[in-house]
Design a protein around this motif. Structure first.
Motif, PDB file in Angstrom:
ATOM      1  N   ASP A  12       0.833  -1.206   0.000  1.00 53.49           N
ATOM      2  CA  ASP A  12       0.000   0.000   0.000  1.00 53.49           C
ATOM      3  C   ASP A  12       0.872   1.262   0.000  1.00 53.49           C
ATOM      4  O   ASP A  12       0.637   2.191  -0.782  1.00 53.49           O
ATOM      5  N   ARG A  28       2.633   1.588  -3.391  1.00 52.07           N
ATOM      6  CA  ARG A  28       1.713   2.025  -4.455  1.00 52.07           C
ATOM      7  C   ARG A  28       1.502   3.527  -4.380  1.00 52.07           C
ATOM      8  O   ARG A  28       1.468   4.215  -5.414  1.00 52.07           O
ATOM      9  N   ARG A  29       1.342   4.042  -3.177  1.00 50.44           N
ATOM     10  CA  ARG A  29       1.176   5.484  -3.021  1.00 50.44           C
ATOM     11  C   ARG A  29       2.422   6.224  -3.507  1.00 50.44           C
ATOM     12  O   ARG A  29       2.323   7.268  -4.158  1.00 50.44           O
ATOM     13  N   CYS A  42       4.529   5.200  -5.822  1.00 48.30           N
ATOM     14  CA  CYS A  42       4.575   5.113  -7.288  1.00 48.30           C
ATOM     15  C   CYS A  42       3.540   6.028  -7.932  1.00 48.30           C
ATOM     16  O   CYS A  42       3.783   6.570  -9.020  1.00 48.30           O
ATOM     17  N   THR A  43       2.410   6.206  -7.276  1.00 54.15           N
ATOM     18  CA  THR A  43       1.391   7.117  -7.803  1.00 54.15           C
ATOM     19  C   THR A  43       1.882   8.560  -7.756  1.00 54.15           C
ATOM     20  O   THR A  43       1.689   9.333  -8.695  1.00 54.15           O
ATOM     21  N   GLN A  93       9.317   1.641  -7.710  1.00 51.62           N
ATOM     22  CA  GLN A  93       8.807   0.662  -8.673  1.00 51.62           C
ATOM     23  C   GLN A  93       9.423  -0.716  -8.426  1.00 51.62           C
ATOM     24  O   GLN A  93       8.724  -1.742  -8.432  1.00 51.62           O
ATOM     25  N   LEU A 114       8.058  -2.174  -5.069  1.00 53.98           N
ATOM     26  CA  LEU A 114       6.683  -2.645  -5.201  1.00 53.98           C
ATOM     27  C   LEU A 114       6.637  -3.907  -6.058  1.00 53.98           C
ATOM     28  O   LEU A 114       5.868  -4.837  -5.767  1.00 53.98           O
ATOM     29  N   GLN A 123       0.592  -6.709 -11.072  1.00 57.06           N
ATOM     30  CA  GLN A 123       1.258  -5.582 -10.426  1.00 57.06           C
ATOM     31  C   GLN A 123       2.767  -5.666 -10.620  1.00 57.06           C
ATOM     32  O   GLN A 123       3.425  -4.660 -10.921  1.00 57.06           O
ATOM     33  N   CYS A 142       5.147  -2.901 -12.588  1.00 56.23           N
ATOM     34  CA  CYS A 142       6.257  -2.212 -11.914  1.00 56.23           C
ATOM     35  C   CYS A 142       7.581  -2.428 -12.628  1.00 56.23           C
ATOM     36  O   CYS A 142       8.328  -1.469 -12.875  1.00 56.23           O
TER      37      CYS A 142
END
Length: 380
Positions: free
Chosen positions: A133, A136-137, A139-140, A149, A152, A164, A168
């Motif tokens: 989680d 992901r935040r 990478c966003t 990347q 993750l 996923q 990545c």
């Protein structure tokens, strides 16, 4: 010295220290920060930076102590909380590290680097879902932050999230196509996605670039085996073992290959050796238990299933292994309990319902047996 002159001097010293710090001249940087602290012993920036230097020099305890002082003087200091978390992580104090890194993220939620560090600490602390989680935040917020990347992607592989992981590592490949770990991760992701044919050339390239990396060669062996090239796969696994005799994944994979080829005694010997070297490795215990069961060595198989289940109690397969051994030893009530333990973890496991039905039938509990068999048929 006037207060204004002192402020100018400390600012200049901090700037000089940062210049030395950035150039890797750690002793000179520390001297500047120490000079600031002589004038202003509670200066939070100097405390933080002096602590960061000590961390970089390997004096972890001293560095952590300095940074605790910094956040004590200025609690709203996300970079200091971040550095403190990294220092605690270096000490192996993972939960306190996570708490400090989470505090940093709370104070600066838009900083992708802080989220990346939090994700890494959560992963090391054995909290992969939370790590994913946070990453992901990160990478966003910063899609071009390659470390996020890659991290993750690594977590996604461990969680079995092929899509996923592919996303990545593909993003990382666009950013830095020369990095071997990116090619290795992409190959592993392709293998996880079931595309072994595509994985083989990617992993071959990574293995050529990093011939001493046993993990890459093990994944290559797994990919070759998945394509049906057992001979090349065995050669790959044996090459890893020659390179790194203690590499457990390659030794396990070789055991599975020998088992698939019908050489059960060699496979059993392989699994015994792995368990002797890594008695707390649940997959090795399970592999040994299954190999013992294949030889009809049920008391020893049950012991290995028991140990595997103790190591991984949330895995229904472990409980089902115990059930099979207990059933063969005619300990049916315990076998039924083991099936029910598996079903408590996964109520929609048809094999568990079917096995429970057979055991209950053997125990003369026919109505319950019929219900279990019907449930198994429904799920199938």
């Amino acid at each position: 010295m006037t207060e204004s002159a002192e402020a100018t001097t400390t600012t200049e010293l901090l700037h000089q220290g940062l210049a030395h710090h950035g150039a890797g001249r750690l002793d000179d940087a520390y001297a500047c920060y120490a000079a600031v602290l002589e004038q202003q012993p509670t200066n939070p920036d100097a405390l933080h930076l002096a602590g960061a230097v000590r961390l970089a020099q390997g004096a972890i305890g001293e560095g952590v102590a300095r940074i605790w002082e910094a956040v004590g003087q200025m609690p709203e200091f996300p970079q200091a909380w971040n550095t403190l978390g990294l220092g605690l992580k270096a000490q192996g104090r993972l939960e306190p590290a996570v708490a400090c890194l989470a505090r940093a993220v709370e104070q600066a939620p838009g900083d992708a680097h802080l989220l990346c560090n939090l994700g890494g600490a959560l992963w090391d602390a054995g909290r992969p879902a939370e790590a994913a989680d946070a990453l992901r935040r990160a990478c966003t917020l910063a899609p071009k932050l390659i470390e996020a990347q890659i991290a993750l992607g690594r977590v996604a592989l461990a969680l079995g999230q092929a899509d996923q992981a592919l996303a990545c590592y593909s993003a990382a490949l666009d950013l830095q196509p020369e990095r071997v770990e990116v090619h290795a991760g992409l190959g592993a992701a392709l293998l996880l996605a079931g595309d072994a044919l595509a994985a083989v050339p990617v992993l071959r390239g990574a293995a050529t670039a990093a011939p001493a990396d046993p993990g890459i060669r093990t994944d290559l062996g797994r990919a070759l085996l998945a394509t049906g090239d057992a001979t090349a796969a065995e050669a790959a696994f044996r090459a890893v073992i020659a390179l790194a005799p203690g590499h457990l994944p390659a030794r396990l994979q070789l055991g599975f290959l020998l088992q698939a080829n019908g050489d059960r005694p060699a496979a059993l010997a392989c699994f015994r050796a792995v368990v002797a070297d890594a008695p707390k490795l649940a997959p090795a215990r399970m592999a040994l238990a299954l190999a013992l069961a294949a030889e009809g060595l049920w008391p020893e198989a049950l012991d290995s299933f028991d140990r595997a289940t103790a190591l991984s109690p949330s895995d229904p397969a472990m409980h089902m292994g115990r059930a099979s051994a207990l059933q063969m030893l005619e300990r049916r009530a315990e076998a039924a309990a083991a099936c029910r333990a598996a079903l408590a973890l996964n109520p929609e496991l048809p094999e568990a319902h079917a096995s429970l039905g057979v055991i209950l039938q053997e125990m003369g509990q026919l109505e319950e047996a019929v219900a279990s068999h019907r449930r198994a048929l429904t799920l199938r």
